[in-house]
Design a protein around this motif. Structure first.
Motif, short mmCIF file in Angstrom:
data_model
loop_
_atom_site.label_atom_id
_atom_site.label_comp_id
_atom_site.label_asym_id
_atom_site.label_seq_id
_atom_site.Cartn_x
_atom_site.Cartn_y
_atom_site.Cartn_z
N TYR A 1 -11.67 6.97 6.22
CA TYR A 1 -10.94 5.79 6.69
C TYR A 1 -10.46 4.94 5.52
O TYR A 1 -9.35 4.38 5.58
CB TYR A 1 -11.81 4.95 7.63
N ASP A 2 -11.26 4.85 4.47
CA ASP A 2 -10.82 4.12 3.27
C ASP A 2 -9.52 4.70 2.74
O ASP A 2 -8.57 3.97 2.42
CB ASP A 2 -11.89 4.19 2.17
N HIS A 3 -9.46 6.02 2.64
CA HIS A 3 -8.25 6.69 2.14
C HIS A 3 -7.09 6.52 3.12
O HIS A 3 -5.93 6.38 2.71
CB HIS A 3 -8.53 8.17 1.90
N TYR A 4 -7.39 6.52 4.43
CA TYR A 4 -6.38 6.30 5.46
C TYR A 4 -5.73 4.93 5.25
O TYR A 4 -4.50 4.80 5.24
CB TYR A 4 -7.06 6.40 6.83
N GLU A 5 -6.57 3.91 5.05
CA GLU A 5 -6.05 2.56 4.82
C GLU A 5 -5.22 2.49 3.54
O GLU A 5 -4.16 1.86 3.50
CB GLU A 5 -7.19 1.55 4.73
N GLU A 6 -5.70 3.14 2.49
CA GLU A 6 -5.01 3.10 1.20
C GLU A 6 -3.67 3.82 1.24
O GLU A 6 -2.75 3.47 0.50
CB GLU A 6 -5.91 3.71 0.12
N MET A 7 -3.57 4.82 2.11
CA MET A 7 -2.30 5.56 2.22
C MET A 7 -1.24 4.80 3.00
O MET A 7 -0.05 5.06 2.86
CB MET A 7 -2.53 6.93 2.88
N LEU A 8 -1.67 3.86 3.86
CA LEU A 8 -0.72 3.12 4.67
C LEU A 8 0.07 2.13 3.82
O LEU A 8 -0.35 1.75 2.73
CB LEU A 8 -1.45 2.36 5.78
N SER A 9 1.19 1.71 4.35
CA SER A 9 2.04 0.76 3.64
C SER A 9 1.30 -0.56 3.42
O SER A 9 0.74 -1.14 4.35
CB SER A 9 3.32 0.52 4.43
#
Length: 302
Positions: free
Chosen positions: A175-183
Motif C-alpha cells: 500500500y505504501d508503494h501504491y500511494e507513492e505511485m499515485l499522482s
C-alpha cells in the motif's frame, strides 16, 4: 469493521426516513434495513433494499391477486411442496440488494455465482482504503493433508507469528508503494487503474449485490456449508440470518430440504434398500467408487 463517517451518516438518515407504502413489507428484514452487520476484521453486510416475502412466493405459485389463502399453515405447506419438488420460479419473485465490504480474494470466489447483478467499487476512479484482511490466530491454518482445497491444523507459536507478520508487513508495504505511485504534488504519478495492480488480494473492496431468493438459496447452500472456505462462509452465515428473518417459512423449508437434506443416486438408494432388507453392503459390492462410498457413508453417519 470500519464505516466512514459519511457512510454512518447515510445509514442513520435512511433509517430515520419513513414513508407509507402499498407494497408488501416484511417486518423481519425491515429491522435489518441499512444496518451494517460486521464480518471479518473490516468487512460488513447490510441490506439496502428488498422485494417480496413468504406471501409473494405463495401468490406467485397460485398466480392469484391479494393475500391469497388466510391459512398460514396452508401457505407453509405450499412453500415446503415447492422446495421439495424443486419448483424454483416462485422463489424468484423475492429479491434482495446487499451492500457488501469484503476482501478481494473473497470477492473473486463470490463472483463465480453469476446469477446476480453486481456493481463494484472502482479503483480506476477512486483510491482504495488502507484496509487488509489479516486472519485471526485461530483461522491461520496449514494446508490440509487430505484435501487440496481445505485447511489442516492451526499454526502455532513462532510459525504463526512469522506468517502474521509477513501478511501485515507485505500488505502495508504494497500500500505504501501504491500511494507513492499515485499522482502527488510535483509528481505526475501513475494512473489509478495501473497503480492498483500491485495491491494484494487481501485488500478490501465493496459492491452492491442484488439477487433473487432462488439463486440466493443456491449461494447459501454452497457457501454456508461447513466445507466452504471460512472467509466466505462467515459472510454467508450473516446473510442467512437476515434471510431467516425475511422469509421465515421459505428459509425453514430451505434449511430442511437443502441444508439438512441429501441427494442420493439410484445406486445409493439401492444400497439403502438392500441394507433395510438385512443384507451386508460394503464398498466392494455397492457398485460405488471409493469416493462415492465415502460420501454415502457421511450421509448415513454424519
Amino acid at each position: 469493521m470500519t464505516l466512514t463517517p459519511e457512510q454512518q451518516a447515510e445509514i442513520e438518515a435512511q433509517r430515520a426516513r419513513t414513508q407509507p407504502t402499498f407494497r408488501a413489507t416484511a417486518p423481519g428484514i425491515e429491522a435489518h434495513l441499512y444496518r451494517a452487520q460486521p464480518v471479518l476484521d473490516h468487512g460488513f453486510v447490510r441490506v439496502v433494499d428488498y422485494m417480496g416475502d413468504d406471501a409473494a412466493i405463495v401468490q406467485a405459485a397460485r398466480v392469484s391477486y391479494g393475500a391469497g389463502t388466510k391459512h398460514v399453515s396452508n401457505d407453509e405447506g405450499l412453500i415446503r411442496y415447492l422446495m421439495r419438488h424443486w419448483h424454483s420460479t416462485p422463489f424468484e419473485m423475492c429479491e434482495i440488494k446487499l451492500h457488501v465490504k469484503l476482501p478481494v480474494f473473497v470477492a473473486r470466489q463470490w463472483i463465480r455465482h453469476r446469477t446476480a447483478n453486481v456493481n463494484e467499487y472502482s479503483a480506476r476512479y477512486s483510491i482504495l482504503d488502507r484496509e487488509f484482511y489479516v486472519p485471526a490466530p485461530d483461522a491461520l491454518a496449514a494446508q490440509s493433508t487430505v484435501n487440496n482445497q481445505g485447511r489442516g491444523e492451526v499454526l502455532q507459536g513462532e510459525e504463526a507469528e512469522r506468517v502474521l507478520r509477513w501478511l501485515r508487513d507485505d500488505a502495508m508495504q504494497a500500500y505504501d508503494h501504491y500511494e507513492e505511485m499515485l499522482s502527488q504534488e510535483g509528481q505526475q504519478g501513475l494512473a489509478r487503474e495501473l497503480a492498483r495492480m500491485n495491491l494484494p488480494a487481501s485488500v478490501y473492496t465493496q459492491w452492491y449485490w442484488k439477487t433473487d431468493l432462488h439463486n440466493l438459496f443456491h449461494f447459501l447452500r454452497l457457501r454456508a456449508d461447513a466445507h466452504a472456505q471460512y472467509e466466505i462462509r462467515v459472510y454467508a452465515d450473516a446473510i442467512a440470518a437476515m434471510v431467516r428473518d425475511w422469509v421465515p417459512a421459505a428459509y425453514a423449508a430451505f434449511e430442511d430440504y437443502r441444508m439438512g437434506g441429501a441427494t442420493l443416486s439410484s445406486r445409493a438408494l439401492d444400497c439403502i434398500r438392500r441394507m433395510l432388507a438385512g443384507e451386508e453392503v460394503t464398498q466392494e459390492n455397492s457398485g460405488m467408487s471409493k469416493g462415492e462410498w465415502r460420501e454415502f457413508e457421511a450421509v448415513l453417519h454424519p
